[in-house]
Design a protein around this motif. Structure first.
Motif, PDB file in Angstrom:
ATOM      1  N   ARG A 153       5.021  -0.400  -7.956  1.00 19.28           N
ATOM      2  CA  ARG A 153       5.183   0.811  -8.761  1.00 19.28           C
ATOM      3  C   ARG A 153       5.511   2.020  -7.871  1.00 19.28           C
ATOM      4  NH1 ARG A 153       1.952   4.934  -9.781  1.00 19.28           N
ATOM      5  NH2 ARG A 153       0.145   3.905  -8.899  1.00 19.28           N
ATOM      6  N   LEU A 154       4.804   2.138  -6.754  1.00 22.25           N
ATOM      7  CA  LEU A 154       5.059   3.255  -5.845  1.00 22.25           C
ATOM      8  C   LEU A 154       6.399   3.096  -5.127  1.00 22.25           C
ATOM      9  CD1 LEU A 154       1.480   3.725  -4.346  1.00 22.25           C
ATOM     10  CD2 LEU A 154       2.606   5.090  -6.117  1.00 22.25           C
ATOM     11  N   LEU A 155       6.707   1.867  -4.739  1.00 20.59           N
ATOM     12  CA  LEU A 155       7.989   1.614  -4.076  1.00 20.59           C
ATOM     13  C   LEU A 155       9.147   1.933  -5.009  1.00 20.59           C
ATOM     14  CD1 LEU A 155       9.671   0.614  -1.713  1.00 20.59           C
ATOM     15  CD2 LEU A 155       9.338  -1.729  -2.556  1.00 20.59           C
ATOM     16  N   LEU A 156       9.047   1.483  -6.262  1.00 17.57           N
ATOM     17  CA  LEU A 156      10.101   1.783  -7.233  1.00 17.57           C
ATOM     18  C   LEU A 156      10.239   3.288  -7.445  1.00 17.57           C
ATOM     19  CD1 LEU A 156       9.506  -1.067  -9.830  1.00 17.57           C
ATOM     20  CD2 LEU A 156      11.454  -0.810  -8.276  1.00 17.57           C
ATOM     21  N   GLY A 157       9.105   3.986  -7.462  1.00 20.91           N
ATOM     22  CA  GLY A 157       9.139   5.443  -7.599  1.00 20.91           C
ATOM     23  C   GLY A 157       9.895   6.097  -6.454  1.00 20.91           C
ATOM     24  N   MET A 158       9.680   5.607  -5.216  1.00 18.81           N
ATOM     25  CA  MET A 158      10.401   6.170  -4.070  1.00 18.81           C
ATOM     26  C   MET A 158      11.875   5.781  -4.090  1.00 18.81           C
ATOM     27  SD  MET A 158       8.570   8.257  -2.493  1.00 18.81           S
ATOM     28  CE  MET A 158       9.542   8.579  -1.042  1.00 18.81           C
ATOM     29  N   LEU A 159      12.193   4.740  -4.844  1.00 27.83           N
ATOM     30  CA  LEU A 159      13.591   4.346  -5.020  1.00 27.83           C
ATOM     31  C   LEU A 159      14.246   5.060  -6.210  1.00 27.83           C
ATOM     32  CD1 LEU A 159      13.252   0.532  -4.287  1.00 27.83           C
ATOM     33  CD2 LEU A 159      14.358   2.237  -2.841  1.00 27.83           C
ATOM     34  N   GLY A 160      13.439   5.864  -6.923  1.00 30.37           N
ATOM     35  CA  GLY A 160      13.950   6.620  -8.061  1.00 30.37           C
ATOM     36  C   GLY A 160      13.936   5.876  -9.366  1.00 30.37           C
ATOM     37  N   VAL A 161      13.191   4.769  -9.426  1.00 28.52           N
ATOM     38  CA  VAL A 161      13.100   3.968 -10.636  1.00 28.52           C
ATOM     39  C   VAL A 161      11.774   4.294 -11.326  1.00 28.52           C
ATOM     40  CG1 VAL A 161      12.986   1.631 -11.585  1.00 28.52           C
ATOM     41  CG2 VAL A 161      14.459   2.120  -9.599  1.00 28.52           C
ATOM     42  N   ASN A 162      11.852   4.800 -12.550  1.00 29.57           N
ATOM     43  CA  ASN A 162      10.645   5.131 -13.307  1.00 29.57           C
ATOM     44  C   ASN A 162      10.283   3.933 -14.154  1.00 29.57           C
ATOM     45  OD1 ASN A 162       8.488   6.428 -14.394  1.00 29.57           O
ATOM     46  ND2 ASN A 162       9.671   8.134 -15.231  1.00 29.57           N
ATOM     47  N   ARG A 163       9.096   3.400 -13.908  1.00 29.31           N
ATOM     48  CA  ARG A 163       8.673   2.213 -14.630  1.00 29.31           C
ATOM     49  C   ARG A 163       7.289   2.470 -15.211  1.00 29.31           C
ATOM     50  NH1 ARG A 163       8.295  -3.697 -11.914  1.00 29.31           N
ATOM     51  NH2 ARG A 163       6.633  -4.357 -13.279  1.00 29.31           N
ATOM     52  N   SER A 164       7.104   2.122 -16.439  1.00 28.78           N
ATOM     53  CA  SER A 164       5.784   2.341 -17.063  1.00 28.78           C
ATOM     54  C   SER A 164       4.818   1.275 -16.599  1.00 28.78           C
ATOM     55  CB  SER A 164       5.907   2.326 -18.580  1.00 28.78           C
ATOM     56  OG  SER A 164       6.384   1.079 -19.011  1.00 28.78           O
ATOM     57  N   ALA A 165       3.557   1.662 -16.497  1.00 26.57           N
ATOM     58  CA  ALA A 165       2.487   0.743 -16.089  1.00 26.57           C
ATOM     59  C   ALA A 165       1.426   0.729 -17.159  1.00 26.57           C
ATOM     60  CB  ALA A 165       1.887   1.179 -14.755  1.00 26.57           C
ATOM     61  N   SER A 166       0.762  -0.407 -17.346  1.00 25.27           N
ATOM     62  CA  SER A 166      -0.286  -0.454 -18.361  1.00 25.27           C
ATOM     63  C   SER A 166      -1.613  -0.108 -17.765  1.00 25.27           C
ATOM     64  CB  SER A 166      -0.416  -1.823 -18.984  1.00 25.27           C
ATOM     65  OG  SER A 166       0.495  -2.748 -18.574  1.00 25.27           O
ATOM     66  N   THR A 182       1.138   4.077 -19.600  1.00 24.19           N
ATOM     67  CA  THR A 182       1.336   5.419 -19.070  1.00 24.19           C
ATOM     68  C   THR A 182       2.565   5.413 -18.187  1.00 24.19           C
ATOM     69  OG1 THR A 182      -0.065   4.949 -17.190  1.00 24.19           O
ATOM     70  CG2 THR A 182      -1.121   5.987 -19.095  1.00 24.19           C
ATOM     71  N   ILE A 183       3.271   6.520 -18.204  1.00 24.96           N
ATOM     72  CA  ILE A 183       4.458   6.641 -17.367  1.00 24.96           C
ATOM     73  C   ILE A 183       4.089   7.518 -16.183  1.00 24.96           C
ATOM     74  CG2 ILE A 183       6.801   7.504 -17.217  1.00 24.96           C
ATOM     75  CD1 ILE A 183       7.144   6.805 -20.153  1.00 24.96           C
ATOM     76  N   HIS A 184       4.290   7.002 -14.993  1.00 27.84           N
ATOM     77  CA  HIS A 184       4.007   7.750 -13.777  1.00 27.84           C
ATOM     78  C   HIS A 184       5.262   8.526 -13.388  1.00 27.84           C
ATOM     79  CE1 HIS A 184       0.117   5.880 -13.094  1.00 27.84           C
ATOM     80  NE2 HIS A 184       0.676   4.769 -13.544  1.00 27.84           N
ATOM     81  N   ALA A 185       5.064   9.784 -13.099  1.00 23.54           N
ATOM     82  CA  ALA A 185       6.193  10.630 -12.724  1.00 23.54           C
ATOM     83  C   ALA A 185       6.759  10.190 -11.381  1.00 23.54           C
ATOM     84  CB  ALA A 185       5.740  12.081 -12.654  1.00 23.54           C
ATOM     85  N   LEU A 186       8.056  10.284 -11.276  1.00 25.67           N
ATOM     86  CA  LEU A 186       8.716  10.002 -10.005  1.00 25.67           C
ATOM     87  C   LEU A 186       8.413  11.125  -9.021  1.00 25.67           C
ATOM     88  CD1 LEU A 186      12.292   9.003 -11.221  1.00 25.67           C
ATOM     89  CD2 LEU A 186      10.541   7.484 -10.318  1.00 25.67           C
ATOM     90  N   PRO A 187       8.364  10.800  -7.737  1.00 22.92           N
ATOM     91  CA  PRO A 187       8.281  11.887  -6.758  1.00 22.92           C
ATOM     92  C   PRO A 187       9.542  12.744  -6.898  1.00 22.92           C
ATOM     93  CG  PRO A 187       7.841   9.761  -5.721  1.00 22.92           C
ATOM     94  CD  PRO A 187       8.338   9.489  -7.110  1.00 22.92           C
ATOM     95  N   PRO A 188       9.458  14.023  -6.602  1.00 23.71           N
ATOM     96  CA  PRO A 188      10.652  14.869  -6.697  1.00 23.71           C
ATOM     97  C   PRO A 188      11.805  14.297  -5.862  1.00 23.71           C
ATOM     98  CG  PRO A 188       8.704  16.201  -6.250  1.00 23.71           C
ATOM     99  CD  PRO A 188       8.287  14.760  -6.145  1.00 23.71           C
ATOM    100  N   ARG A 189      13.014  14.576  -6.304  1.00 25.10           N
ATOM    101  CA  ARG A 189      14.200  14.058  -5.621  1.00 25.10           C
ATOM    102  C   ARG A 189      14.207  14.448  -4.141  1.00 25.10           C
ATOM    103  NH1 ARG A 189      18.529  15.114  -9.158  1.00 25.10           N
ATOM    104  NH2 ARG A 189      18.229  13.022  -9.932  1.00 25.10           N
ATOM    105  N   TRP A 190      13.784  15.688  -3.826  1.00 30.40           N
ATOM    106  CA  TRP A 190      13.800  16.123  -2.431  1.00 30.40           C
ATOM    107  C   TRP A 190      12.817  15.308  -1.590  1.00 30.40           C
ATOM    108  CZ3 TRP A 190       9.496  17.908   0.046  1.00 30.40           C
ATOM    109  CH2 TRP A 190       8.455  18.426  -0.732  1.00 30.40           C
ATOM    110  N   VAL A 191      11.701  14.887  -2.175  1.00 28.72           N
ATOM    111  CA  VAL A 191      10.731  14.058  -1.451  1.00 28.72           C
ATOM    112  C   VAL A 191      11.369  12.713  -1.128  1.00 28.72           C
ATOM    113  CG1 VAL A 191       8.552  12.767  -1.666  1.00 28.72           C
ATOM    114  CG2 VAL A 191       8.669  15.155  -2.393  1.00 28.72           C
ATOM    115  N   ARG A 192      12.030  12.119  -2.118  1.00 25.43           N
ATOM    116  CA  ARG A 192      12.671  10.814  -1.909  1.00 25.43           C
ATOM    117  C   ARG A 192      13.788  10.913  -0.878  1.00 25.43           C
ATOM    118  NH1 ARG A 192      12.772  11.023  -7.641  1.00 25.43           N
ATOM    119  NH2 ARG A 192      15.022  10.790  -7.600  1.00 25.43           N
TER     120      ARG A 192
END
Length: 185
Positions: free
Chosen positions: A172-185, A3-13
């Protein structure tokens, strides 16, 4: 299944990292200000402080204060306008599920908002003790307001340490806050 987790919106980051940077500026310049007249602990090591001396630290502190305040107002407006604040922090009935925050997390963030309120009010009362005499008096005087400010900032710094540790444990959450979208199993 992946599953691909959506990144937080750019304004949140953007707001998050601006807050993090300004919090570091406020904390380290505040330590230098504290060193000019310590009351509970002897003081902070010079390499942990920002500003070099009291006037320099005050300049950094006030610059950080205005940037943090502006960023906070933008973030608050966007949290309300998008409904994100209500969904993430005020819906305590939901439990931890995927991207949702647990009740403990929501209560912790609400606690942080309460601490931020106290930091702001105590900061205003020690910044303008004559103009805001009623506020300074509500804290029990200038020195008590100063101690409240230091205590609340210390609690926020502890929260930040825990927040950083948890972020490092959740790549996974840290990468999301860095703007990196990574899929997780």
């Amino acid at each position: 299944m992946s599953t691909i987790h959506a990144l937080p919106p750019r304004w949140v980051r953007l707001c998050h990292w601006t807050n993090a940077t300004m919090f570091a500026v406020m904390l380290t310049s505040g330590w230098q200000i504290y060193n000019a007249d310590p009351f509970w602990i002897p003081g902070f090591a010079r390499y942990l402080t920002l500003g070099g001396n009291l006037p320099g630290a005050l300049m950094w502190h006030f610059a950080g204060m205005w940037l943090l305040a502006a960023n906070g107002l933008v973030a608050l407006a966007l949290l309300v306008a998008t409904g994100r604040g209500r969904r993430l922090y005020l819906s305590l009935g939901r439990t931890h599920d995927g991207g949702e925050r647990s009740r403990v997390q929501k209560l912790a963030y609400l606690g942080v908002l309460a601490l931020l309120t106290l930091v702001i009010l105590s900061g205003l009362s020690i910044w303008k003790p004559v103009q805001l005499q009623w506020l300074t008096s509500a804290f029990g005087g200038y020195q008590m307001a100063r101690q409240a400010h230091f205590l609340c900032m210390s609690l926020l710094a502890l929260f930040a340490c825990g927040h950083i540790c948890l972020a490092l444990l959740s790549p996974r959450l840290l990468l999301g806050m860095l703007g990196v979208n990574r899929s997780a199993s």
